[in-house]
Design an enzyme around this catalytic site. Structure first.
Site, mmCIF file in Angstrom:
data_model
loop_
_atom_site.group_PDB
_atom_site.id
_atom_site.type_symbol
_atom_site.label_atom_id
_atom_site.label_comp_id
_atom_site.label_asym_id
_atom_site.label_seq_id
_atom_site.Cartn_x
_atom_site.Cartn_y
_atom_site.Cartn_z
ATOM 1 N N TYR A 116 6.648 -2.276 -2.771
ATOM 2 C CA TYR A 116 6.386 -0.930 -2.248
ATOM 3 C C TYR A 116 6.182 -1.048 -0.751
ATOM 4 O O TYR A 116 5.495 -1.958 -0.280
ATOM 5 C CB TYR A 116 5.123 -0.363 -2.899
ATOM 6 N N GLU A 204 8.551 6.454 2.815
ATOM 7 C CA GLU A 204 8.134 5.649 1.664
ATOM 8 C C GLU A 204 9.370 5.057 0.988
ATOM 9 O O GLU A 204 10.294 5.793 0.636
ATOM 10 C CB GLU A 204 7.380 6.530 0.670
#
Ligand code: ADP
Ligand code: MG
Length: 397
Positions: A116, A204
């Site tokens: 991530y 993101e």
């Protein structure tokens, strides 16, 4: 402002952030031909909506998942036809879901590990912050909740910029070594440059993956941009997809109104963001639910006030309107004229509660009392909120 994943891919290309090849399509036929063009050994078909959680989402027609792997262009077309024109519900869309109008066909890649990676503006430290984790993929919210120690944060000094030692720290935290660390470092530098150059509020990538053949690639991309900087980002503004936005907010933005749609039934028309917040708090306090945040600002014209009034009344959930104006720069008579004009034009049929105070208040009150409109007047903020909540209840009974 948000953009679609296929648009994010264009930004990635421009800033040299490695990600698999992909193209957008709006029909099943187009999807199939794009899939043939991309070719290769594997494909992925991805619903394009301004919301994450697509992989685990469900379409209202029962079809499961907004992200599908396939190795055949014809199948890519078939999968697209299952998604296009259908409403996808994910953890981030709310119950109403989002209509899928486009799909992206991309090369699928073999995944060794999912990471991530995000960059956000952090209000607390007043700086960009990089957030990373070895536990990327579709359950990152769960990771943050149950194992927060697996989330790495690195604040970046806005003037000093991203430092080599900060990148090394992140590599160490993610367990990236050798060529993986090198690729990650390049990707992160470019992503940070993109983040600053395009006035992002967040980017993101979930997942960022390592592949068995030694690559680091961004497989997903979610962007948010600072609306206040859009005036100097024409290329980003060109990506705007108003069909993905709340129609009330789109209409309000045409009139430069500071409007945010909410789920309640008491519409608010207020001047000043602080007073607008306090008005919503008071509505809640008396057991009601605001339908919107609306700050008409200090220098609103009669046209803007009328437009604001029309926009809040066009919302079918609205069962009452609360006008709360403390006229400083704003003049109460301008507000009154705007309200009267719009109320007459729209055949106002819900209770209207008005609290006016400040500059030209006498003129404003006189205009309203002589307008023939059925107005409930209020003395102060709490009185106005209480009367609004009661009036809506009474109108329902
Ligand atoms: P969302 O976050 O909206 O669910 P993603 O783009 O992250 O959508 O896709 C969901 C999952 O699908 C990813 O976590 C990844 O495992 C897989 N996936 C996405 N794109 C690809 C791709 N190009 N190749 C292989 N797998 C992919
Ligand atoms: Mg994702």
């Amino acid at each position: 402002m948000n953009i679609h994943e296929y648009q994010a891919k264009e930004l990635f290309e421009r800033f040299d952030v490695a990600s698999p090849k992909g193209q957008v399509a709006s029909t099943a036929e187009e999807a199939e031909s794009v899939a043939r063009e991309i070719g290769g050994s594997g494909l992925v078909v991805k619903a394009q909506v301004h919301a994450g959680g697509r992989g685990k989402g469900t379409f209202k027609n029962g079809f499961q998942g907004g992200v599908h792997l396939t190795d055949c262009p014809q199948k890519a077309g078939e999968l697209s036809s299952q998604m296009l024109g259908q409403v996808l519900v994910t953890k981030q869309t709310g119950e109403e879901g989002r209509m899928v109008r486009k799909v992206m066909i991309a090369e699928s890649v073999d995944i060794e590990h999912e990471y991530y990676l995000a960059i956000l503006m952090d209000r607390q430290s007043c700086s960009p912050v990089i957030v990373a984790s070895t536990e990327g993929g579709m359950d990152i919210e769960e990771v943050a909740e149950s194992t927060p120690e697996k989330i790495i944060r690195q604040e970046i000094h806005p003037l000093a910029g991203l430092q080599a030692y900060e990148i090394r720290n992140l590599c160490a935290g993610l367990g990236l070594k050798g060529d993986f660390a090198k690729q990650f470092s390049k990707l992160l530098k470019n992503l940070y440059r993109l983040f600053l150059s395009c006035d992002c509020s967040m980017v993101e990538i979930n997942p960022l993956v390592s592949t068995p053949d030694g690559k680091i690639l961004a497989l997903d991309a979610k962007f948010g941009f600072d609306d206040n900087a859009l005036y100097r980002q024409p290329e980003i503004v060109a990506y705007r997809d108003t069909e993905e936005e709340d129609p009330r907010e789109v209409a309000a933005s045409e009139y430069d109104l500071n409007y945010i749609g909410l789920d309640g039934n008491i519409a608010c028309l207020v001047n000043g963001a602080g007073l607008a917040m306090a008005t919503m708090d008071n509505i809640k306090h008396f057991g009601g639910d605001p339908a919107n945040f609306l700050d008409v600002g200090g220098g609103a014209t009669q046209e803007q006030v009328a437009a604001a009034f029309r926009i809040i009344l066009a919302d079918p959930k609205v069962e009452g309107v609360l006008v709360n104006i403390f006229g400083g720069i704003m003049q109460c008579d301008i507000i009154a004229k705007g309200i009267i004009e719009a109320a007459k034009e729209t055949n106002l049929s819900v209770p209207l509660i008005v609290r006016l105070e400040g500059t030209n208040v006498k003129e404003g009150r006189k205009l309203i009392s002589e307008s023939g409109l059925d107005v409930i007047t209020a003395e102060d903020l709490s009185d106005a909120a209480e009367k609004a909540v009661q009036a809506v209840k009474a109108a329902r009974a």
